[in-house]
Design a protein around this motif. Structure first.
Motif, mmCIF file in Angstrom:
data_model
loop_
_atom_site.group_PDB
_atom_site.id
_atom_site.type_symbol
_atom_site.label_atom_id
_atom_site.label_comp_id
_atom_site.label_asym_id
_atom_site.label_seq_id
_atom_site.Cartn_x
_atom_site.Cartn_y
_atom_site.Cartn_z
ATOM 1 N N SER A 150 9.044 -5.849 -5.238
ATOM 2 C CA SER A 150 7.663 -5.660 -4.771
ATOM 3 C C SER A 150 7.628 -5.175 -3.333
ATOM 4 N N TYR A 151 8.534 -5.670 -2.506
ATOM 5 C CA TYR A 151 8.548 -5.332 -1.081
ATOM 6 C C TYR A 151 8.741 -3.828 -0.858
ATOM 7 N N PHE A 152 9.550 -3.199 -1.695
ATOM 8 C CA PHE A 152 9.845 -1.774 -1.523
ATOM 9 C C PHE A 152 8.794 -0.870 -2.170
ATOM 10 N N ASN A 153 7.914 -1.445 -2.993
ATOM 11 C CA ASN A 153 6.991 -0.602 -3.753
ATOM 12 C C ASN A 153 5.530 -1.017 -3.626
ATOM 13 N N CYS A 154 5.217 -1.825 -2.613
ATOM 14 C CA CYS A 154 3.856 -2.350 -2.499
ATOM 15 C C CYS A 154 2.943 -1.507 -1.619
ATOM 16 N N GLY A 155 3.515 -0.619 -0.797
ATOM 17 C CA GLY A 155 2.685 0.125 0.140
ATOM 18 C C GLY A 155 2.083 -0.814 1.174
ATOM 19 N N THR A 156 0.761 -0.811 1.303
ATOM 20 C CA THR A 156 0.088 -1.693 2.255
ATOM 21 C C THR A 156 -0.396 -2.990 1.612
ATOM 22 N N MET A 157 -0.149 -3.167 0.311
ATOM 23 C CA MET A 157 -0.601 -4.361 -0.392
ATOM 24 C C MET A 157 0.411 -5.490 -0.222
ATOM 25 N N GLN A 158 -0.067 -6.713 -0.339
ATOM 26 C CA GLN A 158 0.790 -7.876 -0.175
ATOM 27 C C GLN A 158 0.665 -8.807 -1.371
ATOM 28 N N THR A 159 1.793 -9.012 -2.068
ATOM 29 C CA THR A 159 1.823 -10.067 -3.077
ATOM 30 C C THR A 159 2.078 -11.396 -2.364
ATOM 31 N N LEU A 160 2.018 -12.484 -3.099
ATOM 32 C CA LEU A 160 2.165 -13.807 -2.481
ATOM 33 C C LEU A 160 3.534 -13.995 -1.814
ATOM 34 N N PRO A 161 4.653 -13.658 -2.470
ATOM 35 C CA PRO A 161 5.946 -13.800 -1.788
ATOM 36 C C PRO A 161 6.043 -12.953 -0.515
ATOM 37 N N ILE A 162 5.459 -11.757 -0.515
ATOM 38 C CA ILE A 162 5.486 -10.910 0.676
ATOM 39 C C ILE A 162 4.641 -11.532 1.784
ATOM 40 N N ALA A 163 3.498 -12.121 1.405
ATOM 41 C CA ALA A 163 2.649 -12.790 2.395
ATOM 42 C C ALA A 163 3.375 -13.975 3.015
ATOM 43 N N ILE A 164 4.108 -14.733 2.208
ATOM 44 C CA ILE A 164 4.881 -15.866 2.732
ATOM 45 C C ILE A 164 5.946 -15.370 3.699
ATOM 46 N N TYR A 165 6.616 -14.289 3.329
ATOM 47 C CA TYR A 165 7.658 -13.719 4.200
ATOM 48 C C TYR A 165 7.077 -13.290 5.539
ATOM 49 N N SER A 166 5.920 -12.637 5.507
ATOM 50 C CA SER A 166 5.295 -12.191 6.757
ATOM 51 C C SER A 166 4.866 -13.381 7.613
ATOM 52 N N ASN A 184 -3.833 9.040 0.294
ATOM 53 C CA ASN A 184 -3.278 7.716 0.569
ATOM 54 C C ASN A 184 -1.897 7.503 -0.040
ATOM 55 N N GLY A 185 -1.388 8.485 -0.778
ATOM 56 C CA GLY A 185 -0.079 8.353 -1.395
ATOM 57 C C GLY A 185 -0.139 7.564 -2.685
ATOM 58 N N VAL A 186 1.001 7.400 -3.312
ATOM 59 C CA VAL A 186 1.056 6.740 -4.614
ATOM 60 C C VAL A 186 1.294 5.240 -4.491
ATOM 61 N N PHE A 187 1.814 4.789 -3.342
ATOM 62 C CA PHE A 187 2.199 3.389 -3.229
ATOM 63 C C PHE A 187 0.979 2.482 -3.184
ATOM 64 N N GLY A 188 1.034 1.425 -3.991
ATOM 65 C CA GLY A 188 -0.091 0.497 -4.080
ATOM 66 C C GLY A 188 -0.065 -0.221 -5.406
ATOM 67 N N TRP A 189 -1.234 -0.421 -5.987
ATOM 68 C CA TRP A 189 -1.364 -1.186 -7.219
ATOM 69 C C TRP A 189 -0.568 -0.586 -8.366
ATOM 70 N N ILE A 190 -0.652 0.747 -8.552
ATOM 71 C CA ILE A 190 0.011 1.392 -9.688
ATOM 72 C C ILE A 190 1.528 1.267 -9.572
ATOM 73 N N THR A 191 2.073 1.507 -8.384
ATOM 74 C CA THR A 191 3.528 1.412 -8.214
ATOM 75 C C THR A 191 4.012 -0.019 -8.412
ATOM 76 N N LEU A 192 3.236 -0.983 -7.923
ATOM 77 C CA LEU A 192 3.596 -2.388 -8.146
ATOM 78 C C LEU A 192 3.602 -2.719 -9.637
ATOM 79 N N LEU A 193 2.586 -2.249 -10.351
ATOM 80 C CA LEU A 193 2.489 -2.530 -11.777
ATOM 81 C C LEU A 193 3.657 -1.914 -12.541
#
Length: 264
Positions: A199-215, A120-129
């Motif tokens: 967050s947008y460049f390092n979230c993978g398939t995850m969505q934080t609140l600002p990214i969800a608002i943008y979408s 699944n690659g590295v992008f996700g929770w760990i990269t966001l953190l």
């Protein structure tokens, strides 16, 4: 008045229209809480909100610990070394967020190409953190001036009175630094909840609140966004007011202690 009106009038309008019964942004037809009710039944937003809150608290705690230890270490260095380290620490802050976001993304891509991260690659929770800790640590180090106000003889006095170095740190130094540490934690919490670009460049398939608002705004601007934006604004405002109140109380306590010592 004009400057503050220009800054805060749009936010006031947004909050007012979050209570608008009608979907229309042009006409206020009546007071209603239905958009707030609809917001808290939106699974995508609730999921993004939960992720943002957990990410903000974890990253803020780690960044505060690392930044506090770094500040104590920097404070024990020579003036020249302090100047060099502080200038290096300023770079992630003055650097445009898009550069920080892209550079971290390229780093994680290289790590992924090395075979780390699985299918699944590295992008996700760990990269966001990691990304949030990276841009939060410098803000903790910025509280260094508050550490310099600490009387350096307190630590030596504690050692002379029988404390071990660990006891002197936790019972003497840490309580003195607690207002600055809490202030730094709240600042990190605010920036983490608010961050979009990194967050947008390092979230993978995850969505934080600002990214969800943008979408959501890319498809159609829903009145739910007004309600969500109003809640975020009030939460951030509460955090800032709490931080300022803590700083004010700490300053008043220090002034009282100084006057008491002068009277004695």
């Amino acid at each position: 008045v004009l400057v503050f009106g220009f800054m805060y009038l749009p936010i006031a309008v947004l909050i007012a229209y979050s209570f608008n019964e009608n979907k229309s942004r042009a006409v206020f037809t009546g007071f209603s809480l239905k958009w707030y009710a609809s917001l808290f039944h939106n699974e995508m937003i609730l999921s993004a909100l939960g992720l943002s809150l957990v990410l903000a608290f974890v990253s803020a705690i780690i960044a505060t610990v690392l930044g506090t230890l770094a500040t104590i270490g920097i404070n024990s260095m020579s003036r020249k070394a302090q100047l060099i380290i502080n200038n290096i620490s300023y770079v992630p802050v003055v650097n445009p967020e898009i550069i920080t976001g892209v550079s971290l993304m390229l780093l994680f891509v290289i790590v992924q190409k090395m075979g780390i991260g699985g299918e699944n690659g590295v992008f996700g929770w760990i990269t966001l953190l990691i990304a949030h800790i990276t841009f939060n640590v410098p803000y903790v180090i910025f509280n260094g001036p508050k550490l310099r106000q600490l009387d350096g003889s307190l630590y030596n006095a504690a050692l002379d009175l029988g404390c071990t170095p660990r006891q002197a740190f936790f019972k003497v130094i840490l309580p003195q630094l607690s207002p600055a540490i809490m202030s730094a934690f709240l600042i990190c919490l605010t920036y983490s909840i608010d961050d979009f670009m990194i967050s947008y460049f390092n979230c993978g398939t995850m969505q934080t609140l600002p990214i969800a608002i943008y979408s959501m705004t890319r498809k159609k601007v829903s009145p739910e966004i007004n309600a969500l934006s109003a809640i975020i604004f009030l939460v951030i405002l509460a955090i800032i007011l709490t931080s300022n109140a803590m700083d004010s109380r700490a300053y008043k306590r220090n002034q009282k202690a100084i006057r008491r010592a002068a009277a004695e």
